[in-house]
Scaffold this motif. Structure first.
Motif, PDB file in Angstrom:
ATOM      1  N   TRP A  72      -5.871  22.264  10.843  1.00  0.00           N
ATOM      2  CA  TRP A  72      -5.307  21.596  11.629  1.00  0.00           C
ATOM      3  C   TRP A  72      -4.149  20.814  10.590  1.00  0.00           C
ATOM      4  CZ3 TRP A  72      -5.500  16.462  10.622  1.00  0.00           C
ATOM      5  CH2 TRP A  72      -6.721  15.910   9.894  1.00  0.00           C
ATOM      6  N   GLY A  73      -3.054  20.404  11.151  1.00  0.00           N
ATOM      7  CA  GLY A  73      -2.056  19.693  10.385  1.00  0.00           C
ATOM      8  C   GLY A  73      -1.251  20.610   9.502  1.00  0.00           C
ATOM      9  N   ILE A  74      -0.265  19.974   8.785  1.00  0.00           N
ATOM     10  CA  ILE A  74       0.503  20.738   7.858  1.00  0.00           C
ATOM     11  C   ILE A  74       0.167  20.823   6.547  1.00  0.00           C
ATOM     12  CG2 ILE A  74       2.744  20.992   6.967  1.00  0.00           C
ATOM     13  CD1 ILE A  74       3.972  19.766   9.728  1.00  0.00           C
ATOM     14  N   GLU A  75       0.158  22.215   5.825  1.00  0.00           N
ATOM     15  CA  GLU A  75      -0.270  22.106   4.534  1.00  0.00           C
ATOM     16  C   GLU A  75       0.409  21.234   3.449  1.00  0.00           C
ATOM     17  OE1 GLU A  75      -1.420  26.059   1.589  1.00  0.00           O
ATOM     18  OE2 GLU A  75       0.274  26.161   3.021  1.00  0.00           O
ATOM     19  N   ASP A  76      -0.340  20.573   2.687  1.00  0.00           N
ATOM     20  CA  ASP A  76       0.471  19.908   1.706  1.00  0.00           C
ATOM     21  C   ASP A  76       1.145  18.649   2.147  1.00  0.00           C
ATOM     22  OD1 ASP A  76      -0.660  21.170  -0.396  1.00  0.00           O
ATOM     23  OD2 ASP A  76       0.919  22.585  -0.564  1.00  0.00           O
ATOM     24  N   ASP A  77       0.899  18.068   3.523  1.00  0.00           N
ATOM     25  CA  ASP A  77       1.468  17.167   3.994  1.00  0.00           C
ATOM     26  C   ASP A  77       1.027  15.791   3.427  1.00  0.00           C
ATOM     27  OD1 ASP A  77       3.070  15.809   5.812  1.00  0.00           O
ATOM     28  OD2 ASP A  77       2.255  16.455   7.601  1.00  0.00           O
ATOM     29  N   THR A  78       1.860  14.872   3.237  1.00  0.00           N
ATOM     30  CA  THR A  78       1.328  13.372   2.945  1.00  0.00           C
ATOM     31  C   THR A  78       1.147  12.635   4.112  1.00  0.00           C
ATOM     32  OG1 THR A  78       3.878  12.776   2.929  1.00  0.00           O
ATOM     33  CG2 THR A  78       2.864  13.589   0.961  1.00  0.00           C
ATOM     34  N   GLU A  79       0.152  11.369   3.774  1.00  0.00           N
ATOM     35  CA  GLU A  79      -0.042  10.625   5.094  1.00  0.00           C
ATOM     36  C   GLU A  79       0.317   9.198   4.564  1.00  0.00           C
ATOM     37  OE1 GLU A  79      -4.406  11.472   5.296  1.00  0.00           O
ATOM     38  OE2 GLU A  79      -4.208  13.424   6.029  1.00  0.00           O
ATOM     39  N   ARG A 117      -3.233   7.687  27.557  1.00  0.00           N
ATOM     40  CA  ARG A 117      -2.490   6.896  26.711  1.00  0.00           C
ATOM     41  C   ARG A 117      -3.466   5.917  26.066  1.00  0.00           C
ATOM     42  NH1 ARG A 117       1.040   7.569  31.522  1.00  0.00           N
ATOM     43  NH2 ARG A 117       3.114   8.267  30.957  1.00  0.00           N
ATOM     44  N   PHE A 118      -3.237   5.819  24.712  1.00  0.00           N
ATOM     45  CA  PHE A 118      -3.814   4.870  23.844  1.00  0.00           C
ATOM     46  C   PHE A 118      -2.849   3.953  23.237  1.00  0.00           C
ATOM     47  CE2 PHE A 118      -6.786   8.157  24.068  1.00  0.00           C
ATOM     48  CZ  PHE A 118      -8.025   7.543  23.991  1.00  0.00           C
ATOM     49  N   GLU A 119      -3.270   2.840  22.892  1.00  0.00           N
ATOM     50  CA  GLU A 119      -2.402   1.906  22.155  1.00  0.00           C
ATOM     51  C   GLU A 119      -1.981   2.398  20.794  1.00  0.00           C
ATOM     52  OE1 GLU A 119      -4.312  -2.130  22.179  1.00  0.00           O
ATOM     53  OE2 GLU A 119      -3.745  -2.536  24.107  1.00  0.00           O
ATOM     54  N   ALA A 120      -0.813   1.916  20.216  1.00  0.00           N
ATOM     55  CA  ALA A 120      -0.553   2.583  18.786  1.00  0.00           C
ATOM     56  C   ALA A 120      -1.450   2.355  17.516  1.00  0.00           C
ATOM     57  CB  ALA A 120       0.759   2.059  18.421  1.00  0.00           C
ATOM     58  N   ILE A 121      -2.298   1.174  17.947  1.00  0.00           N
ATOM     59  CA  ILE A 121      -3.258   0.854  16.733  1.00  0.00           C
ATOM     60  C   ILE A 121      -4.550   0.767  17.424  1.00  0.00           C
ATOM     61  CG2 ILE A 121      -3.871  -0.741  15.024  1.00  0.00           C
ATOM     62  CD1 ILE A 121      -1.188   0.678  14.407  1.00  0.00           C
ATOM     63  N   PRO A 122      -5.604   1.302  17.004  1.00  0.00           N
ATOM     64  CA  PRO A 122      -5.614   2.366  15.666  1.00  0.00           C
ATOM     65  C   PRO A 122      -5.304   3.778  16.169  1.00  0.00           C
ATOM     66  CG  PRO A 122      -7.835   2.099  16.652  1.00  0.00           C
ATOM     67  CD  PRO A 122      -6.858   0.930  17.627  1.00  0.00           C
ATOM     68  N   GLU A 123      -4.537   4.315  15.427  1.00  0.00           N
ATOM     69  CA  GLU A 123      -4.385   5.873  15.508  1.00  0.00           C
ATOM     70  C   GLU A 123      -5.957   6.518  14.700  1.00  0.00           C
ATOM     71  OE1 GLU A 123       0.177   6.598  14.813  1.00  0.00           O
ATOM     72  OE2 GLU A 123      -1.221   6.873  13.071  1.00  0.00           O
ATOM     73  N   PHE A 124      -6.954   6.592  15.688  1.00  0.00           N
ATOM     74  CA  PHE A 124      -7.917   7.301  15.205  1.00  0.00           C
ATOM     75  C   PHE A 124      -8.027   8.849  15.023  1.00  0.00           C
ATOM     76  CE2 PHE A 124      -8.065   7.067  20.043  1.00  0.00           C
ATOM     77  CZ  PHE A 124      -8.373   8.611  20.034  1.00  0.00           C
ATOM     78  N   MET A 125      -6.734   9.348  15.219  1.00  0.00           N
ATOM     79  CA  MET A 125      -6.655  10.571  14.601  1.00  0.00           C
ATOM     80  C   MET A 125      -5.589  10.543  13.383  1.00  0.00           C
ATOM     81  SD  MET A 125      -5.852  12.431  18.228  1.00  0.00           S
ATOM     82  CE  MET A 125      -5.707  14.195  17.936  1.00  0.00           C
ATOM     83  N   THR A 126      -5.529  11.370  12.361  1.00  0.00           N
ATOM     84  CA  THR A 126      -4.850  11.370  11.319  1.00  0.00           C
ATOM     85  C   THR A 126      -3.665  12.346  11.371  1.00  0.00           C
ATOM     86  OG1 THR A 126      -6.676  10.814   9.770  1.00  0.00           O
ATOM     87  CG2 THR A 126      -4.660  11.517   8.796  1.00  0.00           C
ATOM     88  N   PHE A 127      -2.358  11.586  11.393  1.00  0.00           N
ATOM     89  CA  PHE A 127      -1.226  12.279  11.407  1.00  0.00           C
ATOM     90  C   PHE A 127      -0.507  12.263   9.908  1.00  0.00           C
ATOM     91  CE2 PHE A 127      -1.294  10.196  15.527  1.00  0.00           C
ATOM     92  CZ  PHE A 127      -1.984  11.520  16.423  1.00  0.00           C
ATOM     93  N   GLY A 128      -0.297  13.444   9.333  1.00  0.00           N
ATOM     94  CA  GLY A 128       0.790  13.632   8.367  1.00  0.00           C
ATOM     95  C   GLY A 128       1.956  13.273   8.471  1.00  0.00           C
ATOM     96  N   ASP A 129       2.872  13.030   7.445  1.00  0.00           N
ATOM     97  CA  ASP A 129       4.215  12.522   7.705  1.00  0.00           C
ATOM     98  C   ASP A 129       5.062  13.591   8.301  1.00  0.00           C
ATOM     99  OD1 ASP A 129       3.688   9.664   6.490  1.00  0.00           O
ATOM    100  OD2 ASP A 129       3.794  10.807   4.640  1.00  0.00           O
ATOM    101  N   ARG A 130       5.046  14.743   7.799  1.00  0.00           N
ATOM    102  CA  ARG A 130       5.786  15.775   8.571  1.00  0.00           C
ATOM    103  C   ARG A 130       5.454  15.921   9.889  1.00  0.00           C
ATOM    104  NH1 ARG A 130       5.582  20.865   4.986  1.00  0.00           N
ATOM    105  NH2 ARG A 130       7.223  21.456   6.520  1.00  0.00           N
ATOM    106  N   ASP A 131       4.142  16.135   9.927  1.00  0.00           N
ATOM    107  CA  ASP A 131       3.381  16.070  11.252  1.00  0.00           C
ATOM    108  C   ASP A 131       4.005  15.143  12.208  1.00  0.00           C
ATOM    109  OD1 ASP A 131       1.725  17.229  13.265  1.00  0.00           O
ATOM    110  OD2 ASP A 131      -0.114  16.392  12.377  1.00  0.00           O
ATOM    111  N   ARG A 132       3.936  13.801  11.759  1.00  0.00           N
ATOM    112  CA  ARG A 132       4.524  12.969  12.636  1.00  0.00           C
ATOM    113  C   ARG A 132       5.936  12.783  13.009  1.00  0.00           C
ATOM    114  NH1 ARG A 132       2.116   7.769  13.164  1.00  0.00           N
ATOM    115  NH2 ARG A 132       0.927   8.226  11.490  1.00  0.00           N
ATOM    116  N   ALA A 133       6.596  13.558  12.062  1.00  0.00           N
ATOM    117  CA  ALA A 133       8.029  13.787  12.364  1.00  0.00           C
ATOM    118  C   ALA A 133       8.216  14.740  13.704  1.00  0.00           C
ATOM    119  CB  ALA A 133       8.735  14.508  11.314  1.00  0.00           C
TER     120      ALA A 133
END
Length: 338
Positions: A72-79, A117-133
């Motif tokens: 899952w997620g994008i290869e070599d993504d940053t967080e 719908r969850f509140e923005a904090i906490p993000e209990f799932m991890t999103f990479g930066d490119r993934d978040r874009a």
């Protein structure tokens, strides 16, 4: 090993199993490019960010950018953004428990996000930066009035996906797990709670009103449907609950790829979930979950007698050669029922 198939094919699934299988299929078929119908029951909203994990895993696989260590997620993504959010939340003493938006907000806002719908904090799932874009782009296009199907197609084009990925519906369907610790969205149950609450029931909320899109129904005019090696309850169950999909599958040749070795799943909480919905646990439950299946591909170590044509192969998929081997099993199964 050379594998090709002169047939129109559609693949159904989600989770981490089906992306492993679709990663190598773009050039395996001679008549057309296969279409993938992906589960959206796992979709979730954090604050105003709309996330569709199974669709994205399939998109990333088709674009050759999927992180194949985690699947899952994008290869070599940053967080960096995720790390900064956690640091800020810790400094303010904010809790780390999943926080649903108030009940009145669960059916307000963009319809596709209802009941999750969850509140923005906490993000209990991890999103990479490119993934978040990508999530941000998706949310913006949805808010401009585009359907999830259209948005997914546009993102797939931007990523260079080699085959079309379709969300199972443009209507909201949320997978809710009812447990001894209360009712919760599947992502809270599996990601935040690590699957520890005892499952009592699984609900696909919204499924009775959801319909398959014209694009999905057109894809289901293919010759062959392949059920990916994903969780039969939470990855395939929401897809099959959408009106019109099972009726089409009954008219097709369907090959199911097992996500089990006997009663043990390759990954995820499939066994507990199958027990909760009163399906036989493991491989024996596949013919009950998929009564329209014409044949099943099982692991070479699996001795289950399903009463259907069965092809055995090593179902572990970690490399392109592994995926090619499993596709060879699919084609063998298709030859048996043809």
């Amino acid at each position: 090993m050379s594998i090709s198939l002169d047939a129109e094919v559609v693949v159904l699934g989600g989770g981490t199993g089906t992306p492993k299988l679709i990663n190598e299929i773009a050039d395996r078929f001679t008549s057309s490019v296969p279409t993938v119908i992906a589960n959206t029951g796992d979709d979730v909203e954090f604050g105003d960010l709309f996330v569709t994990p199974d669709v994205d895993s399939c998109l990333f696989a088709a674009a050759g950018i999927l992180d194949t260590e985690r699947w899952w997620g994008i290869e070599d993504d940053t967080e960096q953004t995720a790390d900064a959010l956690r640091e800020l939340a810790d400094s303010l003493g904010l809790n780390h428990e999943p926080n649903y938006r108030p009940t009145t907000h669960q059916t307000e806002g963009r319809p596709i996000a209802a009941w999750r719908r969850f509140e923005a904090i906490p993000e209990f799932m991890t999103f990479g930066d490119r993934d978040r874009a990508i999530h941000r782009l998706r949310t913006t296009l949805l808010d401009r009035g585009h359907s999830l199907t259209t948005v997914t197609q546009r993102i797939g084009d931007a990523l260079g996906a080699e085959l079309p990925i379709l969300p199972m519906s443009d209507d909201p369907v949320a997978t809710l797990v009812h447990t001894d610790d209360g009712s919760m969205h599947f992502q809270e149950f599996w990601v935040a709670r690590r699957g520890t609450p005892t499952v009592e029931e699984v609900e696909f909320r919204g499924s009775t009103a959801a319909t398959a899109t014209d694009a999905v129904l057109q894809a289901l005019d293919a010759d062959v449907a392949v059920i990916g090696p994903s969780n039969p309850v939470t990855s395939l169950g929401p897809i099959l609950a959408v009106d019109g999909i099972v009726d089409r599958l009954k008219e097709m040749t369907v090959i199911a790829v097992s996500p089990f070795i006997g009663a043990r799943a390759f990954s995820g909480p499939a066994a507990d979930l199958m027990e909760a919905v009163e399906l036989p646990v493991g491989t024996p439950g596949l013919t009950v979950a998929y009564p329209f299946a014409d044949a099943v591909v099982t692991d070479v170590t699996d001795t289950t007698d399903l009463g259907l044509p069965t092809v055995q192969t090593d179902l572990r998929i970690e490399t392109p050669d592994d995926a090619e081997r499993v596709w060879h099993g699919v084609i063998q199964a298709l030859e048996e029922v043809s």
